[in-house]
Design a protein around this motif. Structure first.
Motif, PDB file in Angstrom:
ATOM      1  N   GLY A  25       0.911  -4.162 -11.362  1.00 34.43           N
ATOM      2  CA  GLY A  25       1.073  -3.209 -12.122  1.00 34.43           C
ATOM      3  C   GLY A  25       2.360  -2.974 -10.974  1.00 34.43           C
ATOM      4  O   GLY A  25       3.566  -3.026 -11.960  1.00 34.43           O
ATOM      5  N   ILE A  26       3.059  -3.803  -9.799  1.00 37.73           N
ATOM      6  CA  ILE A  26       3.495  -3.563  -9.280  1.00 37.73           C
ATOM      7  C   ILE A  26       5.020  -4.572 -10.442  1.00 37.73           C
ATOM      8  O   ILE A  26       6.461  -3.817 -10.592  1.00 37.73           O
ATOM      9  CB  ILE A  26       4.028  -3.594  -8.213  1.00 37.73           C
ATOM     10  N   ASP A  48       3.124   3.371  -2.151  1.00 34.87           N
ATOM     11  CA  ASP A  48       3.384   4.013  -3.767  1.00 34.87           C
ATOM     12  C   ASP A  48       5.246   4.366  -3.205  1.00 34.87           C
ATOM     13  O   ASP A  48       5.834   3.942  -4.108  1.00 34.87           O
ATOM     14  CB  ASP A  48       2.601   4.259  -3.742  1.00 34.87           C
ATOM     15  N   SER A  55       1.341  -1.235  -0.267  1.00 40.24           N
ATOM     16  CA  SER A  55      -0.558   0.390   0.039  1.00 40.24           C
ATOM     17  C   SER A  55       0.574   1.232   0.533  1.00 40.24           C
ATOM     18  O   SER A  55       0.933   2.472   0.161  1.00 40.24           O
ATOM     19  CB  SER A  55      -0.377  -0.479   1.127  1.00 40.24           C
ATOM     20  N   LYS A  79      -3.020  -3.720  -6.350  1.00 32.93           N
ATOM     21  CA  LYS A  79      -1.752  -2.892  -7.776  1.00 32.93           C
ATOM     22  C   LYS A  79      -0.460  -4.275  -7.474  1.00 32.93           C
ATOM     23  O   LYS A  79       0.598  -3.869  -9.028  1.00 32.93           O
ATOM     24  CB  LYS A  79      -1.378  -2.394  -6.048  1.00 32.93           C
TER      25      LYS A  79
END
Ligand code: COA
Ligand code: MG
Length: 291
Positions: free
Chosen positions: A54-55, A18, A16, A51
């Motif tokens: 995407g990471i 970024d 969480s 996410k």
């Protein structure tokens, strides 16, 4: 001989966060654990999982190993976390709260059923009293490549919570369990990482803890902050003295007069062929690290 893959410094990053995730490419750690479990609040769990893809897309060239820690399969998030992580083809999926070999076998079956490549390994948190009681049987899975089990990570914060032991600077009440983990990992032929040091501002204490962990036989340490990477990389790499000593053992056995000998004297000490094997392993490790 199996090729050595350094895992001296293994940094947790909350999925969480970024800002922290954006640093992955610049960090000098050997591996990163992207955390969906304890570092992510329940209200953020689903967004954090979303996410992951995407990471990983942002790190198609992996400088270090990328591992995902999922929530326990017994939680409402675990099953979906496992599928999402598998889809990213990470180097490892770290299972928390492992109690028995069955926990690993079940996760492995899900990976097989979803055609995860063999390169996706399973890592296991050792952080419950049950895991400690079952540690030999859990580690034994490491001898079967089909199990994917590749690495144990000590979960010292959970062990303290579950057992009520007192935390002291020398970790005296944890050490017997940590040594049991190291022994089991060696029996199973897998890597063993020490738990985290919560006090990330006290680098002197951290350096001391790393030195002790290296002496206890750990392959590396799990970390919570980038400031801890350098000390861990140093502590778990062979020292210059150890490399020099290993070279002298290797050179001594290479002498014509020692050919075929099982045991020789070197600088007043007995050296056997088992020490040669140990020296060669250490030199291979130093070469892999590039120190
Ligand atoms: N990975 C990558 N970068 C990190 C990081 C981590 N684990 N922890 C901190 N950073 C970065 C911060 O983003 C910050 O970057 P910036 O200078 O660009 O702002 C920089 O390092 C300095 O951070 P700092 O202010 O010293 O720490 P903090 O107070 O923001 O955070 C923690 C402290 C402990 C909350 C944070 O380090 C953290 O979340 N660690 C991981 C916790 C975790 O995953 N726990 C689960 C396993 S036990
Ligand atoms: Mg834990």
């Amino acid at each position: 001989m199996e090729t050595y893959r350094p895992r001296r410094s293994v940094l947790y990053i909350p999925a969480s966060n970024d800002k922290a995730l954006a640093k992955i490419a610049q960090l000098a750690c050997d591996a990163v654990i992207i955390d969906l479990e304890d570092a992510v609040a329940p209200a953020d769990k689903i967004a954090a999982r979303a996410k992951l893809a995407g990471i990983f897309a942002g790190h198609s060239e992996r400088r270090c190993e990328l591992v995902v820690r999922i929530n326990a399969l017994a939680t409402e998030w675990g099953a979906d976390d496992l599928l999402a992580a598998a889809g990213c083809e990470p180097d490892g999926i770290l299972l928390p709260k492992v109690d028995t070999p069955r926990d690993l076998l079940e996760a492995g079956d899900v990976l097989d059923d979803n055609f995860a490549p063999d390169s996706v390994k399973l890592w296991a948190m050792i952080e419950t009293p049950k895991a400690l009681l079952n540690i030999g049987a859990i580690a034994e899975l490491g001898r079967d490549p089909a199990s994917r089990l590749n690495c144990f990570v000590a979960g010292t914060n959970d062990l303290v919570k579950e057992t009520g032991i007192l935390v002291t600077p020398d970790r005296r009440y944890l050490v017997p369990w940590l040594m049991q983990m190291v022994l089991a990992a060696r029996a199973g032929g897998i890597d063993m990482l020490d738990g985290v040091s919560n006090d990330f501002r006290d680098l002197d204490a951290f350096t001391q803890e790393c030195a002790e962990a290296a002496a206890m036989g750990f392959d590396g340490k799990s970390l919570i902050h980038p400031a801890q990477i350098e000390a861990a990389n140093r502590a778990f790499a062979p020292s210059a003295e150890a490399v020099a000593e290993a070279l002298s053992v290797k050179e001594a056995f290479a002498l014509a007069e020692n050919a075929g000998k099982g045991v020789i004297a070197l600088n007043g000490r007995m050296v056997e062929r088992l020490h040669l094997a140990q020296a060669e392993k250490l030199l291979a490790k130093a070469a892999a690290i590039g120190s």
